[in-house]
Design a protein around this motif. Structure first.
Motif, PDB file in Angstrom:
ATOM      1  N   SER A   1       0.753  -1.059  -0.042  1.00  0.00           N
ATOM      2  CA  SER A   1      -0.447  -0.182  -0.282  1.00  0.00           C
ATOM      3  C   SER A   1       0.881   1.469   0.093  1.00  0.00           C
ATOM      4  N   ASN A   2       2.548   0.927   0.572  1.00  0.00           N
ATOM      5  CA  ASN A   2       2.908   2.277   0.511  1.00  0.00           C
ATOM      6  C   ASN A   2       3.556   2.332  -1.088  1.00  0.00           C
ATOM      7  N   GLY A   3       3.881   1.703  -1.232  1.00  0.00           N
ATOM      8  CA  GLY A   3       4.755   1.593  -2.179  1.00  0.00           C
ATOM      9  C   GLY A   3       5.671   0.759  -2.305  1.00  0.00           C
ATOM     10  N   CYS A   4       6.550   0.246  -1.029  1.00  0.00           N
ATOM     11  CA  CYS A   4       7.627   0.281  -0.681  1.00  0.00           C
ATOM     12  C   CYS A   4       7.903  -1.207  -1.337  1.00  0.00           C
ATOM     13  N   GLU A   5       9.109  -1.251  -2.436  1.00  0.00           N
ATOM     14  CA  GLU A   5       9.389  -1.773  -3.283  1.00  0.00           C
ATOM     15  C   GLU A   5      10.519  -3.095  -2.062  1.00  0.00           C
ATOM     16  N   TYR A   6      11.570  -2.792  -1.754  1.00  0.00           N
ATOM     17  CA  TYR A   6      12.496  -3.434  -0.787  1.00  0.00           C
ATOM     18  C   TYR A   6      11.507  -3.563   0.412  1.00  0.00           C
ATOM     19  N   CYS A   7      10.497  -3.267   1.025  1.00  0.00           N
ATOM     20  CA  CYS A   7       9.618  -3.634   2.495  1.00  0.00           C
ATOM     21  C   CYS A   7       8.688  -5.702   1.525  1.00  0.00           C
ATOM     22  N   ALA A   8       8.170  -4.832   0.443  1.00  0.00           N
ATOM     23  CA  ALA A   8       7.240  -5.593  -0.172  1.00  0.00           C
ATOM     24  C   ALA A   8       8.402  -7.245  -0.449  1.00  0.00           C
ATOM     25  N   HIS A   9       9.563  -6.407  -1.305  1.00  0.00           N
ATOM     26  CA  HIS A   9      10.236  -8.082  -1.291  1.00  0.00           C
ATOM     27  C   HIS A   9      10.923  -8.504  -0.281  1.00  0.00           C
ATOM     28  N   SER A  10      11.347  -7.882   1.043  1.00  0.00           N
ATOM     29  CA  SER A  10      12.047  -8.823   1.952  1.00  0.00           C
ATOM     30  C   SER A  10      10.793  -9.067   3.256  1.00  0.00           C
TER      31      SER A  10
END
Length: 131
Positions: free
Chosen positions: A77-86
């Motif tokens: 929802s926040n568009g954080c690619e790094y956190c979505a992947h990790s």
């Protein structure tokens, strides 16, 4: 591309290295990921973030897999690619199946849609739902 250099163990301060060592010990690995290496430029922020994360993500009323799945939803929802992947990798390591992931994404999409509709329509909260 990162806005700061990712610090290696050789470049990190003694304070940052102490946090890196704790990350390795708690996670049972030699790997310290890029997020922590970026935060190492500010050892106080690195330590505070790591200490808070250990508390929040520890087993509690919610099990660790549920916490990782919540992290995925917020990251998407926040568009954080790094956190979505990790956190997707972490959730898979904790037992998230492809079916669970698909269902999570369906709920996330539905929640974003209905939230947007309720916000746009300025629907008043039902008295029965008031917390």
């Amino acid at each position: 591309m990162a806005t700061v250099r990712l610090l290696s163990d050789e470049e990190a301060s003694a304070e940052a290295l102490a946090v890196f060592d704790d990350i390795r010990a708690v996670r049972g690995t030699d790997y310290v990921n890029n997020f922590w290496r970026a935060l190492a430029h500010d050892p106080a922020l690195l330590k505070a973030t790591w200490e808070r994360l250990k508390v929040v993500m520890a087993p509690g009323a919610l099990d660790p897999l549920v916490k990782e799945m919540l992290y995925i939803a917020v990251s998407a929802s926040n568009g954080c690619e790094y956190c979505a992947h990790s956190h997707t990798a972490s959730a898979r390591a904790k037992g998230m199946t492809p079916e669970m992931y698909g269902e999570l994404l369906a709920v996330l999409g539905m929640a974003n849609q209905t939230n947007a509709l309720a916000s746009a329509l300025q629907v008043p909260v039902d008295e029965a739902f008031q917390a």
